[in-house]
Design a protein around this motif. Sequence first.
Motif, short mmCIF file in Angstrom:
data_model
loop_
_atom_site.label_atom_id
_atom_site.label_comp_id
_atom_site.label_asym_id
_atom_site.label_seq_id
_atom_site.Cartn_x
_atom_site.Cartn_y
_atom_site.Cartn_z
N GLY A 14 71.41 64.53 52.15
CA GLY A 14 71.44 66.21 52.72
C GLY A 14 70.79 65.94 53.89
N SER A 15 71.08 67.37 54.12
CA SER A 15 71.01 68.20 55.67
C SER A 15 69.12 67.44 55.88
CB SER A 15 71.44 69.39 55.81
OG SER A 15 70.16 70.31 55.68
N PRO A 16 68.75 67.16 56.86
CA PRO A 16 67.78 67.47 58.00
C PRO A 16 66.52 68.64 57.43
CG PRO A 16 68.95 67.02 59.57
CD PRO A 16 69.79 67.24 58.80
N GLU A 17 67.29 70.02 57.29
CA GLU A 17 67.10 71.40 57.39
C GLU A 17 66.49 71.16 55.32
OE1 GLU A 17 69.03 71.92 60.89
OE2 GLU A 17 69.88 70.82 58.48
N GLN A 18 67.50 70.51 54.68
CA GLN A 18 67.30 70.44 52.79
C GLN A 18 66.34 69.69 52.52
OE1 GLN A 18 71.07 69.53 52.65
NE2 GLN A 18 70.73 70.80 50.60
N VAL A 19 65.78 68.54 53.65
CA VAL A 19 64.74 67.17 53.39
C VAL A 19 64.07 67.60 54.05
CG1 VAL A 19 64.20 65.05 53.77
CG2 VAL A 19 66.54 65.25 53.40
N PHE A 20 63.55 68.77 54.91
CA PHE A 20 61.89 69.04 55.67
C PHE A 20 61.74 70.24 54.62
CE2 PHE A 20 59.51 71.53 57.70
CZ PHE A 20 58.39 70.44 58.75
N ALA A 21 62.82 70.69 54.60
CA ALA A 21 62.05 71.94 53.09
C ALA A 21 61.83 71.37 51.84
CB ALA A 21 63.44 73.20 53.00
N ALA A 22 62.02 70.07 51.05
CA ALA A 22 61.83 69.31 50.20
C ALA A 22 60.39 69.29 50.48
CB ALA A 22 62.32 68.87 49.90
N LEU A 23 59.83 68.63 51.65
CA LEU A 23 58.81 67.72 52.45
C LEU A 23 57.47 68.88 52.11
CD1 LEU A 23 59.93 64.49 54.79
CD2 LEU A 23 58.38 64.80 51.98
N ALA A 24 57.92 70.32 52.77
CA ALA A 24 57.14 71.53 52.84
C ALA A 24 56.81 72.00 52.09
CB ALA A 24 57.87 71.71 54.82
N ASP A 25 57.17 72.08 51.14
CA ASP A 25 57.19 72.92 50.09
C ASP A 25 56.18 71.99 49.16
OD1 ASP A 25 56.63 73.86 47.39
OD2 ASP A 25 59.24 73.63 47.51
N TYR A 26 54.85 72.30 49.73
CA TYR A 26 54.07 71.90 48.99
C TYR A 26 53.38 72.19 47.84
CZ TYR A 26 52.65 68.73 52.73
OH TYR A 26 52.70 68.59 54.23
N GLU A 27 53.74 73.59 47.82
CA GLU A 27 53.82 73.96 46.12
C GLU A 27 54.06 73.43 44.74
OE1 GLU A 27 51.71 78.54 45.89
OE2 GLU A 27 53.77 78.43 47.38
N LYS A 104 68.03 61.07 58.25
CA LYS A 104 66.13 60.25 57.19
C LYS A 104 65.08 60.60 58.10
CE LYS A 104 65.32 56.76 61.23
NZ LYS A 104 64.99 55.48 62.08
N ALA A 105 64.42 60.20 56.80
CA ALA A 105 63.08 61.07 56.45
C ALA A 105 62.02 59.44 57.07
CB ALA A 105 62.40 60.83 55.17
N VAL A 106 60.91 59.44 57.83
CA VAL A 106 60.18 58.18 57.66
C VAL A 106 58.79 58.60 57.24
CG1 VAL A 106 59.33 56.52 59.72
CG2 VAL A 106 62.10 57.55 60.01
N VAL A 107 57.95 57.76 56.71
CA VAL A 107 56.37 58.91 56.57
C VAL A 107 55.32 57.53 57.09
CG1 VAL A 107 56.58 57.66 54.38
CG2 VAL A 107 54.80 59.09 54.71
N GLU A 108 54.23 57.85 57.97
CA GLU A 108 53.80 57.23 59.01
C GLU A 108 52.52 57.50 58.94
OE1 GLU A 108 55.27 55.97 63.00
OE2 GLU A 108 55.62 58.15 62.31
N THR A 109 51.05 56.53 58.20
CA THR A 109 50.30 56.60 57.66
C THR A 109 49.46 55.49 58.90
OG1 THR A 109 50.67 56.86 55.72
CG2 THR A 109 48.49 56.36 55.79
N THR A 110 48.49 56.22 59.28
CA THR A 110 47.01 55.34 60.02
C THR A 110 46.24 55.72 59.52
OG1 THR A 110 47.33 57.38 61.86
CG2 THR A 110 48.90 55.68 61.94
#
Length: 151
Positions: A14-27, A104-110
Amino acid sequence: MGQVYAVSERVLDGSPEQVFAALADYEKTRPGLLPAQYSEYQVREGGQGAGTVVHWKLQATEKRVRDCLFTVTEPSPGRLVETDANSSMVITWTVTPAGEGSSKAVVETTWEGAGGIGGFFERTFAPKGLGRINDQVLERLAAAVAQGPAA
């Protein structure tokens, strides 16, 4: 006290736009990405990217439940930052291109960990446990992006 850091990443179709849109859709999309360790998920403000305020409880271990209230910002394209009002936890999602039709999706938690022997164990074991949880989120994200936008 010392900073605790956990990171997980995955290459997705999936394109970065598709992946980002999915992550940003909190609803619609985001609730479906969360494994059983998450409960009481609720969008309190917004729901799409920056400005969203979202609540959940995260049961990181059998005895440890974090009550989280995150405010979402987008400091740069392809990056979501979730900052917890109830603790020092910050979750940063970064989506970048990874070749033709992939991302590439990266999740970093601190967060600031406990001191003493408890802090030692937290810094040693928490990143592994959170990594397993975040790997499940990324796996579900890959499936959600492959299915296309939510109706």
